[in-house]
Scaffold this motif. Sequence first.
Motif, short mmCIF file in Angstrom:
data_model
loop_
_atom_site.label_atom_id
_atom_site.label_comp_id
_atom_site.label_asym_id
_atom_site.label_seq_id
_atom_site.Cartn_x
_atom_site.Cartn_y
_atom_site.Cartn_z
N GLU A 37 0.83 -1.21 0.00
CA GLU A 37 0.00 0.00 0.00
C GLU A 37 0.87 1.26 0.00
OE1 GLU A 37 -3.70 2.01 -0.01
OE2 GLU A 37 -3.24 -0.10 -0.31
N PHE A 38 1.91 1.25 0.83
CA PHE A 38 2.81 2.40 0.89
C PHE A 38 3.47 2.64 -0.46
CE2 PHE A 38 7.06 4.12 1.21
CZ PHE A 38 6.83 5.31 1.89
N ASN A 39 4.02 1.59 -1.04
CA ASN A 39 4.72 1.74 -2.32
C ASN A 39 3.79 2.22 -3.42
OD1 ASN A 39 7.26 1.07 -1.35
ND2 ASN A 39 6.96 -1.10 -1.70
N LYS A 40 2.55 1.78 -3.38
CA LYS A 40 1.57 2.23 -4.37
C LYS A 40 1.25 3.71 -4.16
CE LYS A 40 -2.80 1.47 -3.96
NZ LYS A 40 -4.11 0.90 -3.77
N ASN A 41 0.99 4.11 -2.92
CA ASN A 41 0.59 5.49 -2.63
C ASN A 41 1.74 6.49 -2.72
OD1 ASN A 41 -2.01 4.61 -2.21
ND2 ASN A 41 -1.81 4.51 0.01
N ALA A 42 2.94 6.05 -2.38
CA ALA A 42 4.09 6.96 -2.35
C ALA A 42 4.96 6.85 -3.60
CB ALA A 42 4.93 6.68 -1.11
N SER A 43 4.61 5.95 -4.49
CA SER A 43 5.43 5.71 -5.69
C SER A 43 6.88 5.41 -5.33
CB SER A 43 5.35 6.90 -6.65
OG SER A 43 4.04 7.12 -7.07
N LYS A 44 7.03 4.58 -4.32
CA LYS A 44 8.36 4.15 -3.86
C LYS A 44 8.47 2.64 -4.03
CE LYS A 44 10.53 7.77 -2.31
NZ LYS A 44 11.81 8.15 -2.88
N ASN A 45 9.62 2.11 -3.66
CA ASN A 45 9.85 0.68 -3.75
C ASN A 45 10.58 0.22 -2.48
OD1 ASN A 45 9.68 -1.77 -5.04
ND2 ASN A 45 11.59 -1.52 -6.14
N TYR A 46 10.04 0.59 -1.32
CA TYR A 46 10.67 0.28 -0.04
C TYR A 46 10.31 -1.13 0.41
CZ TYR A 46 11.94 5.21 0.65
OH TYR A 46 12.48 6.46 0.55
N THR A 47 11.19 -1.71 1.21
CA THR A 47 10.95 -3.03 1.77
C THR A 47 10.17 -2.90 3.08
OG1 THR A 47 12.97 -3.03 3.10
CG2 THR A 47 13.15 -3.86 0.83
N LYS A 48 9.63 -4.02 3.53
CA LYS A 48 8.94 -3.97 4.82
C LYS A 48 9.92 -3.67 5.94
CE LYS A 48 8.85 -8.93 5.69
NZ LYS A 48 8.04 -10.09 5.94
N LYS A 49 11.17 -4.12 5.81
CA LYS A 49 12.18 -3.81 6.82
C LYS A 49 12.43 -2.31 6.90
CE LYS A 49 16.77 -4.86 8.44
NZ LYS A 49 18.00 -5.60 8.28
#
Length: 89
Positions: free
Chosen positions: A57-69
């Motif tokens: 959800e975060f990566n979709k909304n923020a246009s990022k590619n972060y890991t859960k860590k």
Amino acid sequence: MTTKENISSKYENLGKATWNNPFYTKVLLDICMDEIRKCGKPRIVFKNKKWEEIRDEFNKNASKNYTKKQLKNRMDNLRTDWTTWKQYG
């Protein structure tokens, strides 16, 4: 290659996440607060599956590619900052 391997290779070379834009922190906090409201508990520990959903959800909304860590680390740092501020603020 299994799905798990695909996911880990998708995120593996990211290194340290950049949080210099407050928008990204707000997106993460909003998602986590929504999850907490759904559970009805003020103090909640997210399981791995939930962190994967938060990550997606975060990566979709923020246009990022972060890991859960990276997201968990950010939340831990925010929690530490909040505790310090509350104690000494």
